[in-house]
Design a protein around this motif. Sequence first.
Motif, mmCIF file in Angstrom:
data_model
loop_
_atom_site.group_PDB
_atom_site.id
_atom_site.type_symbol
_atom_site.label_atom_id
_atom_site.label_comp_id
_atom_site.label_asym_id
_atom_site.label_seq_id
_atom_site.Cartn_x
_atom_site.Cartn_y
_atom_site.Cartn_z
ATOM 1 N N UNK A 406 19.531 -27.305 -13.587
ATOM 2 C CA UNK A 406 19.565 -25.922 -14.042
ATOM 3 C C UNK A 406 20.473 -25.809 -15.261
ATOM 4 N N UNK A 407 19.954 -25.285 -16.353
ATOM 5 C CA UNK A 407 20.730 -25.227 -17.593
ATOM 6 C C UNK A 407 21.966 -24.357 -17.448
ATOM 7 N N UNK A 408 21.868 -23.289 -16.698
ATOM 8 C CA UNK A 408 22.999 -22.378 -16.541
ATOM 9 C C UNK A 408 24.031 -22.915 -15.567
ATOM 10 N N UNK A 409 23.576 -23.617 -14.519
ATOM 11 C CA UNK A 409 24.477 -24.020 -13.438
ATOM 12 C C UNK A 409 25.100 -25.393 -13.645
ATOM 13 N N UNK A 410 24.542 -26.213 -14.568
ATOM 14 C CA UNK A 410 25.158 -27.499 -14.858
ATOM 15 C C UNK A 410 24.386 -28.690 -14.338
ATOM 16 N N UNK A 411 24.817 -29.896 -14.762
ATOM 17 C CA UNK A 411 24.032 -31.109 -14.535
ATOM 18 C C UNK A 411 23.969 -31.528 -13.071
ATOM 19 N N UNK A 412 24.803 -30.971 -12.217
ATOM 20 C CA UNK A 412 24.773 -31.367 -10.810
ATOM 21 C C UNK A 412 23.934 -30.437 -9.944
ATOM 22 N N UNK A 413 23.374 -29.395 -10.538
ATOM 23 C CA UNK A 413 22.495 -28.500 -9.781
ATOM 24 C C UNK A 413 21.060 -28.949 -10.044
ATOM 25 N N UNK A 414 20.623 -29.888 -9.224
ATOM 26 C CA UNK A 414 19.307 -30.512 -9.384
ATOM 27 C C UNK A 414 18.605 -30.558 -8.033
ATOM 28 N N UNK A 415 17.288 -30.723 -8.094
ATOM 29 C CA UNK A 415 16.522 -30.922 -6.872
ATOM 30 C C UNK A 415 16.257 -29.665 -6.081
ATOM 31 N N UNK A 416 16.534 -28.490 -6.654
ATOM 32 C CA UNK A 416 16.378 -27.234 -5.923
ATOM 33 C C UNK A 416 15.257 -26.396 -6.530
ATOM 34 N N UNK A 417 14.898 -25.326 -5.822
ATOM 35 C CA UNK A 417 13.920 -24.387 -6.353
ATOM 36 C C UNK A 417 14.449 -23.742 -7.632
ATOM 37 N N UNK A 418 15.759 -23.513 -7.699
ATOM 38 C CA UNK A 418 16.365 -22.926 -8.884
ATOM 39 C C UNK A 418 16.189 -23.835 -10.096
ATOM 40 N N UNK A 419 16.469 -25.129 -9.918
ATOM 41 C CA UNK A 419 16.332 -26.048 -11.058
ATOM 42 C C UNK A 419 14.871 -26.231 -11.434
ATOM 43 N N UNK A 420 13.981 -26.237 -10.442
ATOM 44 C CA UNK A 420 12.555 -26.334 -10.746
ATOM 45 C C UNK A 420 12.060 -25.133 -11.540
ATOM 46 N N UNK A 421 12.474 -23.940 -11.112
ATOM 47 C CA UNK A 421 12.076 -22.719 -11.816
ATOM 48 C C UNK A 421 12.607 -22.718 -13.238
ATOM 49 N N UNK A 422 13.877 -23.086 -13.405
ATOM 50 C CA UNK A 422 14.477 -23.094 -14.734
ATOM 51 C C UNK A 422 13.804 -24.118 -15.643
#
Length: 441
Positions: A406-422
Amino acid sequence: MARVAVIGAGIAGLSAAYHLREQADVTVFEKEANAGGHANSVEVTDAGRTLGLDTAFIVYNEPHYQKITQFFAELGVACQAHPGRFSFNNADTRTCYVSDDFELDEAAIRAKYPEDFVQLWTEAERFYRESPGHFIRKQAEMSLGEYLTANGYSDTFRYGFVVLVATAAWSVPADRIWDMPAATVIAFFLGHGREGLGGRTAPWRTVTGGSINYVRAVLERLGAAGQDIRLGTSVTKVAETAAGVEVSTGASVEMGTEAGTELFDEVIIALHADDALGVLAEPTPQQRMLEAIQYNTTKAALHTDAACMPADREQWRSWNYARSGDNDNMSTWVVYYLNQLHDFTSATDYFLTLDYPFAIAPERIIQEFDYRHPVFTTEARSLQSSIHTINAGDSRIKFAGSYFHSRKMGIDIVGSHESGFDSGAAAADAVVRSLSVDSAR
């Protein structure tokens, strides 16, 4: 209007198509008969009503899933709070503890549990207290195993807590957890509450009636915008040419589709990283950076067999983590008690088990699935610092998937629906920029 193909109708592909719905003539290709990917609800009839039972994406929380939260609000999708809470149980020793116990003070813990749990509780409290500072000061830039050793954590904490939460969160085998980046695991707790997926310290929510309802709302919006949604259509090859991007599809007797090739101005491949590389006719060196992303397959079963749960019903929680075997040869699994997760009352108990190692009564199985999840190694984490550049070049082929952070949340926020949507939104932005450059020429 430019023609854009989106390959894959999971959260990343749906996000990309949604963000392009008024700016391009979009065609969405999805090999499955249904859209949604991991937003996969099974609808069952229960006492004359329809229950939507989620089998992959189930919960989110507003502080750390900000774009998903906004998306659901735009769609007008009804969502609701769910109570959280988890249990940890050892199938060999029949011992069990619940997340409520972490809210007790040390004196109450010592009065209720033996010394090994007191040690686990004490180290968990230290982990919650110390690890955020290590994360912020970049003192967790190492594997999880190295971090726990360097900070003196015991096997009791490792195998009685960390491994259970981590294997459930990332759907990977226990022996692969220790190679995960410590910073990514710590970020997970920062974003999901101190108890991981099952706790009450994060305000968890779920889509009312199952995530199928948000998928239906997206498809309705895409249809209203005139986008072409082709379900049951498998893409076999994507080739960039001087004229554009050729997308070849296979025939399907079941779906009544024929093989063919179409030309598009831009293409977004919203598949797993290895599947994306697999359909490319000639991957470029930059596109081959995705080879760093590995995957693990999880066996999921939706059923009504209560044998998978703790023997004492009073210990049943929304999320039930379990283990069997010794530390060197361990099986771990998680059971979602859907009645609590979706907050409904029924005479029937519904369960979703992931990688359950024992037999489930066949007559109690509703449906079974294989899900693939990215495995985040230190190499994959290193890739995150540059992964979004894959869509910044001159290629007309863009990429999206939960393997992007997730661009807003940082490089460790991966593998989630949020990162997929972003990632889908980011790919759509890249397409718009590319089309703008073309129109300016």
